[in-house]
Scaffold this active site. Structure first.
Site, PDB file in Angstrom:
ATOM      1  N   GLN A 166      -7.850  -4.998   2.398  1.00 37.12           N
ATOM      2  CA  GLN A 166      -6.605  -4.256   2.205  1.00 37.12           C
ATOM      3  C   GLN A 166      -6.033  -4.572   0.823  1.00 37.12           C
ATOM      4  OE1 GLN A 166      -5.315  -1.953   4.360  1.00 37.12           O
ATOM      5  NE2 GLN A 166      -3.751  -1.532   2.814  1.00 37.12           N
ATOM      6  N   LYS A 186      -5.094   1.417  11.106  1.00 36.08           N
ATOM      7  CA  LYS A 186      -6.546   1.571  10.973  1.00 36.08           C
ATOM      8  C   LYS A 186      -7.252   1.076  12.233  1.00 36.08           C
ATOM      9  CE  LYS A 186      -6.164   1.459   5.987  1.00 36.08           C
ATOM     10  NZ  LYS A 186      -6.131   0.712   4.736  1.00 36.08           N
ATOM     11  N   ASP A 230     -14.412   1.520   2.103  1.00 38.36           N
ATOM     12  CA  ASP A 230     -13.329   1.970   1.231  1.00 38.36           C
ATOM     13  C   ASP A 230     -13.887   2.614  -0.049  1.00 38.36           C
ATOM     14  OD1 ASP A 230     -10.657   2.097   1.652  1.00 38.36           O
ATOM     15  OD2 ASP A 230     -10.182   0.090   0.910  1.00 38.36           O
TER      16      ASP A 230
END
Ligand code: NDP
Length: 288
Positions: free
Chosen positions: A102, A58, A125
């Site tokens: 994460q 990422k 996200d």
């Protein structure tokens, strides 16, 4: 679309790497014209090996898009208070455009409470209850990256969705559930079935699909029998076996019957990262 590749049996190969590179290059062009540089902050708690790889990837794509990125890490022993303090700091820092925690976080932490600290405009996200609620209501929001990546793959490679039968296998909040909402939205207009581990006669359900998407993490559980001839087959699942990374779809068997299919790796994984980078640009715009 100029990047047409086919499998040995002639199915259209839905190459996520190629599309990711285009998306990231497009974002980089836009970033070059902004008044400040977007910054993606990732929060990695613990030492899960695959998560470390995903986070590195990422950051690499953020750099390629001309963004800055912050790699915040906490040890597996971090307390809820440590994690909440870090997220609170990132939430209030005006130089941070997007925040990603994460998944999964260590079991002793309350992941929901951590997500709740991410402001909706920094939720790259798309997993907070506010973003999910907006998605359900059809209000403009940052959309979860993996479902969005699947949709972008279908659209880029020319799938017809309107009026088509889509079957999504797996109903998690991360992938299957938001994907089923996206596919049934006005404008996409698929007729969606959301299947899961309690679905009876899964093979028959899958065989009705014009678009079949599997997100279960059950290695090679989707075989030739699950696929209607000519169907578009999208593999989201990732399992790690002795032979390396394996998808939910038995690619070799399915490619001879599918009309289009994702490779594994190189299909949905890169698209997840591409959509994260796009979401970070969108987050910057929401804040300016
Ligand atoms: P979860 O474990 O949260 O959800 C799995 C889902 O699959 C559940 O809904 C479960 O059903 C269903 N399921 C499990 N076994 C079966 C079965 N035999 N038949 C039908 N349904 C089944 O996983 P995630 O959604 O978080 O992730 C799914 C997969 O996608 C994982 O392999 C993950 O690594 C991968 N992934 C890939 C990404 C990418 O970019 N390619 C990004 C994110 C995840 P039930 O609800 O009934 O238990």
């Amino acid at each position: 679309m100029t990047d047409v590749k086919r499998t040995a049996s002639g199915a259209l190969l839905l190459d996520g790497n190629v599309l990711r590179d285009r998306i990231v290059a497009d974002v980089a062009r836009d970033v070059a014209d902004l008044s400040s540089i977007p910054c993606l902050a990732t929060v990695l708690i613990g030492d899960d090996g695959p998560s470390q790889v995903y986070v590195r990837n990422k950051h690499r794509q953020a750099q390629l898009a001309g963004m800055t990125s912050r790699n915040e890490t906490l040890p597996a022993s971090a307390t809820q208070q440590d994690a909440e303090q870090l997220l609170g700091n990132l939430a209030s820092d005006p130089s941070v455009s997007g925040i990603l925690v994460q998944q999964p976080v260590p079991a002793h932490l309350d992941g929901e409470k951590l997500l709740a600290l991410i402001p909706v405009d920094k939720d790259v996200d798309g997993l907070t209850t506010a973003s999910m609620g907006r998605l359900m209501r059809g209000i403009d929001s940052l959309v979860p990256c993996t479902p969005l990546g699947v949709l972008r793959l279908l659209q880029h490679y020319g799938a017809t969705t309107a009026g088509k039968r889509a079957v999504v296998v797996g109903r998690s909040h991360l992938v299957g559930l938001p994907l089923s909402v996206l596919l049934s939205r006005k404008g996409i207009d698929a007729t969606v079935t959301l299947a899961h581990s309690r679905t009876t006669d899964l093979v028959q359900v899958c065989r009705e699909a014009d678009i079949l998407i599997s997100a279960t993490g059950q290695a090679h559980s989707i075989g030739r029998d699950h696929v209607k001839p000519g169907a578009w087959v999208i593999d989201v699942g990732i399992s790690r076996g002795e032979t390396g990374i394996v998808g939910d779809v038995d690619f070799d068997a399915v490619q001879s019957v599918a009309g289009a299919i994702t490779p594994m790796p190189g299909g949905t994984g890169p698209m997840t990262v591409a959509c994260l980078i796009e979401n970070t640009l969108s987050a910057w715009r929401r804040q300016h």
